[in-house]
Design a protein around this motif. Structure first.
Motif, PDB file in Angstrom:
ATOM      1  N   ALA A  99       6.388  -0.388   5.578  1.00  0.00           N
ATOM      2  CA  ALA A  99       5.045   0.136   5.333  1.00  0.00           C
ATOM      3  C   ALA A  99       4.823   0.359   3.845  1.00  0.00           C
ATOM      4  O   ALA A  99       3.776  -0.010   3.302  1.00  0.00           O
ATOM      5  CB  ALA A  99       4.847   1.431   6.107  1.00  0.00           C
ATOM      6  N   ILE A 100       5.795   0.934   3.173  1.00  0.00           N
ATOM      7  CA  ILE A 100       5.685   1.175   1.735  1.00  0.00           C
ATOM      8  C   ILE A 100       5.599  -0.144   0.981  1.00  0.00           C
ATOM      9  O   ILE A 100       4.791  -0.294   0.061  1.00  0.00           O
ATOM     10  CB  ILE A 100       6.875   2.030   1.238  1.00  0.00           C
ATOM     11  CG1 ILE A 100       6.755   3.444   1.803  1.00  0.00           C
ATOM     12  CG2 ILE A 100       6.947   2.045  -0.274  1.00  0.00           C
ATOM     13  CD1 ILE A 100       7.993   4.281   1.614  1.00  0.00           C
ATOM     14  N   ASN A 101       6.420  -1.103   1.373  1.00  0.00           N
ATOM     15  CA  ASN A 101       6.385  -2.412   0.701  1.00  0.00           C
ATOM     16  C   ASN A 101       5.016  -3.076   0.855  1.00  0.00           C
ATOM     17  O   ASN A 101       4.503  -3.681  -0.081  1.00  0.00           O
ATOM     18  CB  ASN A 101       7.477  -3.322   1.239  1.00  0.00           C
ATOM     19  CG  ASN A 101       8.849  -2.875   0.799  1.00  0.00           C
ATOM     20  OD1 ASN A 101       8.998  -2.119  -0.157  1.00  0.00           O
ATOM     21  ND2 ASN A 101       9.865  -3.314   1.516  1.00  0.00           N
ATOM     22  N   ARG A 102       4.412  -2.967   2.027  1.00  0.00           N
ATOM     23  CA  ARG A 102       3.093  -3.579   2.232  1.00  0.00           C
ATOM     24  C   ARG A 102       2.008  -2.853   1.450  1.00  0.00           C
ATOM     25  O   ARG A 102       1.081  -3.469   0.943  1.00  0.00           O
ATOM     26  CB  ARG A 102       2.742  -3.624   3.709  1.00  0.00           C
ATOM     27  CG  ARG A 102       3.558  -4.705   4.401  1.00  0.00           C
ATOM     28  CD  ARG A 102       3.061  -5.221   5.682  1.00  0.00           C
ATOM     29  NE  ARG A 102       1.654  -5.548   5.785  1.00  0.00           N
ATOM     30  CZ  ARG A 102       1.071  -5.790   6.944  1.00  0.00           C
ATOM     31  NH1 ARG A 102       1.773  -5.729   8.062  1.00  0.00           N
ATOM     32  NH2 ARG A 102      -0.200  -6.091   7.002  1.00  0.00           N
ATOM     33  N   VAL A 103       2.124  -1.535   1.336  1.00  0.00           N
ATOM     34  CA  VAL A 103       1.146  -0.779   0.541  1.00  0.00           C
ATOM     35  C   VAL A 103       1.232  -1.191  -0.925  1.00  0.00           C
ATOM     36  O   VAL A 103       0.215  -1.427  -1.580  1.00  0.00           O
ATOM     37  CB  VAL A 103       1.360   0.740   0.697  1.00  0.00           C
ATOM     38  CG1 VAL A 103       0.568   1.514  -0.332  1.00  0.00           C
ATOM     39  CG2 VAL A 103       0.970   1.179   2.096  1.00  0.00           C
ATOM     40  N   TRP A 104       2.449  -1.289  -1.463  1.00  0.00           N
ATOM     41  CA  TRP A 104       2.607  -1.710  -2.860  1.00  0.00           C
ATOM     42  C   TRP A 104       2.143  -3.143  -3.054  1.00  0.00           C
ATOM     43  O   TRP A 104       1.526  -3.468  -4.075  1.00  0.00           O
ATOM     44  CB  TRP A 104       4.052  -1.544  -3.319  1.00  0.00           C
ATOM     45  CG  TRP A 104       4.348  -0.129  -3.716  1.00  0.00           C
ATOM     46  CD1 TRP A 104       5.182   0.735  -3.078  1.00  0.00           C
ATOM     47  CD2 TRP A 104       3.803   0.584  -4.822  1.00  0.00           C
ATOM     48  NE1 TRP A 104       5.182   1.944  -3.720  1.00  0.00           N
ATOM     49  CE2 TRP A 104       4.354   1.872  -4.800  1.00  0.00           C
ATOM     50  CE3 TRP A 104       2.902   0.254  -5.829  1.00  0.00           C
ATOM     51  CZ2 TRP A 104       4.022   2.844  -5.745  1.00  0.00           C
ATOM     52  CZ3 TRP A 104       2.575   1.223  -6.778  1.00  0.00           C
ATOM     53  CH2 TRP A 104       3.135   2.496  -6.731  1.00  0.00           C
ATOM     54  N   ALA A 105       2.405  -4.031  -2.105  1.00  0.00           N
ATOM     55  CA  ALA A 105       1.938  -5.412  -2.210  1.00  0.00           C
ATOM     56  C   ALA A 105       0.413  -5.460  -2.220  1.00  0.00           C
ATOM     57  O   ALA A 105      -0.195  -6.216  -2.984  1.00  0.00           O
ATOM     58  CB  ALA A 105       2.493  -6.250  -1.053  1.00  0.00           C
ATOM     59  N   PHE A 106      -0.216  -4.635  -1.392  1.00  0.00           N
ATOM     60  CA  PHE A 106      -1.672  -4.560  -1.363  1.00  0.00           C
ATOM     61  C   PHE A 106      -2.207  -4.050  -2.703  1.00  0.00           C
ATOM     62  O   PHE A 106      -3.161  -4.596  -3.254  1.00  0.00           O
ATOM     63  CB  PHE A 106      -2.112  -3.634  -0.229  1.00  0.00           C
ATOM     64  CG  PHE A 106      -3.592  -3.457  -0.141  1.00  0.00           C
ATOM     65  CD1 PHE A 106      -4.381  -4.418   0.472  1.00  0.00           C
ATOM     66  CD2 PHE A 106      -4.201  -2.327  -0.659  1.00  0.00           C
ATOM     67  CE1 PHE A 106      -5.758  -4.259   0.565  1.00  0.00           C
ATOM     68  CE2 PHE A 106      -5.575  -2.164  -0.574  1.00  0.00           C
ATOM     69  CZ  PHE A 106      -6.351  -3.122   0.037  1.00  0.00           C
ATOM     70  N   ALA A 107      -1.583  -3.018  -3.242  1.00  0.00           N
ATOM     71  CA  ALA A 107      -2.028  -2.456  -4.527  1.00  0.00           C
ATOM     72  C   ALA A 107      -1.866  -3.474  -5.654  1.00  0.00           C
ATOM     73  O   ALA A 107      -2.750  -3.613  -6.506  1.00  0.00           O
ATOM     74  CB  ALA A 107      -1.245  -1.180  -4.835  1.00  0.00           C
ATOM     75  N   ARG A 108      -0.730  -4.178  -5.672  1.00  0.00           N
ATOM     76  CA  ARG A 108      -0.517  -5.184  -6.724  1.00  0.00           C
ATOM     77  C   ARG A 108      -1.528  -6.317  -6.629  1.00  0.00           C
ATOM     78  O   ARG A 108      -1.985  -6.846  -7.633  1.00  0.00           O
ATOM     79  CB  ARG A 108       0.903  -5.736  -6.640  1.00  0.00           C
ATOM     80  CG  ARG A 108       1.933  -4.862  -7.305  1.00  0.00           C
ATOM     81  CD  ARG A 108       3.265  -5.584  -7.423  1.00  0.00           C
ATOM     82  NE  ARG A 108       3.833  -5.951  -6.132  1.00  0.00           N
ATOM     83  CZ  ARG A 108       4.581  -5.164  -5.373  1.00  0.00           C
ATOM     84  NH1 ARG A 108       4.874  -3.949  -5.779  1.00  0.00           N
ATOM     85  NH2 ARG A 108       5.056  -5.582  -4.225  1.00  0.00           N
ATOM     86  N   ALA A 109      -1.890  -6.696  -5.420  1.00  0.00           N
ATOM     87  CA  ALA A 109      -2.844  -7.791  -5.236  1.00  0.00           C
ATOM     88  C   ALA A 109      -4.235  -7.393  -5.720  1.00  0.00           C
ATOM     89  O   ALA A 109      -5.026  -8.247  -6.103  1.00  0.00           O
ATOM     90  CB  ALA A 109      -2.896  -8.197  -3.767  1.00  0.00           C
ATOM     91  N   ARG A 110      -4.546  -6.112  -5.719  1.00  0.00           N
ATOM     92  CA  ARG A 110      -5.877  -5.649  -6.126  1.00  0.00           C
ATOM     93  C   ARG A 110      -5.935  -5.269  -7.605  1.00  0.00           C
ATOM     94  O   ARG A 110      -6.999  -5.030  -8.127  1.00  0.00           O
ATOM     95  CB  ARG A 110      -6.317  -4.450  -5.290  1.00  0.00           C
ATOM     96  CG  ARG A 110      -6.402  -4.684  -3.790  1.00  0.00           C
ATOM     97  CD  ARG A 110      -7.139  -5.953  -3.455  1.00  0.00           C
ATOM     98  NE  ARG A 110      -7.322  -6.188  -2.037  1.00  0.00           N
ATOM     99  CZ  ARG A 110      -6.546  -6.964  -1.294  1.00  0.00           C
ATOM    100  NH1 ARG A 110      -5.483  -7.527  -1.802  1.00  0.00           N
ATOM    101  NH2 ARG A 110      -6.826  -7.189  -0.037  1.00  0.00           N
ATOM    102  N   THR A 111      -4.808  -5.192  -8.265  1.00  0.00           N
ATOM    103  CA  THR A 111      -4.780  -4.822  -9.679  1.00  0.00           C
ATOM    104  C   THR A 111      -5.164  -6.019 -10.516  1.00  0.00           C
ATOM    105  O   THR A 111      -4.607  -7.092 -10.363  1.00  0.00           O
ATOM    106  CB  THR A 111      -3.372  -4.340 -10.089  1.00  0.00           C
ATOM    107  OG1 THR A 111      -3.019  -3.240  -9.263  1.00  0.00           O
ATOM    108  CG2 THR A 111      -3.332  -3.924 -11.529  1.00  0.00           C
TER     109      THR A 111
END
Length: 75
Positions: free
Chosen positions: A26-38
């Motif tokens: 879950a944490i990995n997917r949240v960080w991946a989502f955040a990186r994709a939006r940065t």
């Protein structure tokens, strides 16, 4: 939340690593989502960007100045 629910069926709750096995994906997917939006964009003239950013005026009066509940947000 979706990542947590996705791995929920695959995790044995009796193991000592159950919490880690649930949270890590879950944490990995949240960080991946955040990186994709940065969006990082290189800027040639940082000084001009700072001047442009600082030249934007903030509103003098809050449109909700009559509210007295203690909450106010300015963006």
């Amino acid at each position: 939340m979706l990542a947590l629910l996705t791995v929920l069926a695959d995790v044995d709750p009796r193991t000592h690593e159950a919490g880690d096995a649930l949270l890590r994906p879950a944490i990995n997917r949240v960080w991946a989502f955040a990186r994709a939006r940065t969006r990082e964009r290189p800027v040639a003239d940082i000084g001009a960007l700072a001047v442009a950013h600082l030249s934007v005026e903030s509103p003098a009066e809050s449109p909700v100045g009559g509210w007295h509940d203690g909450w106010e947000l300015r963006v």
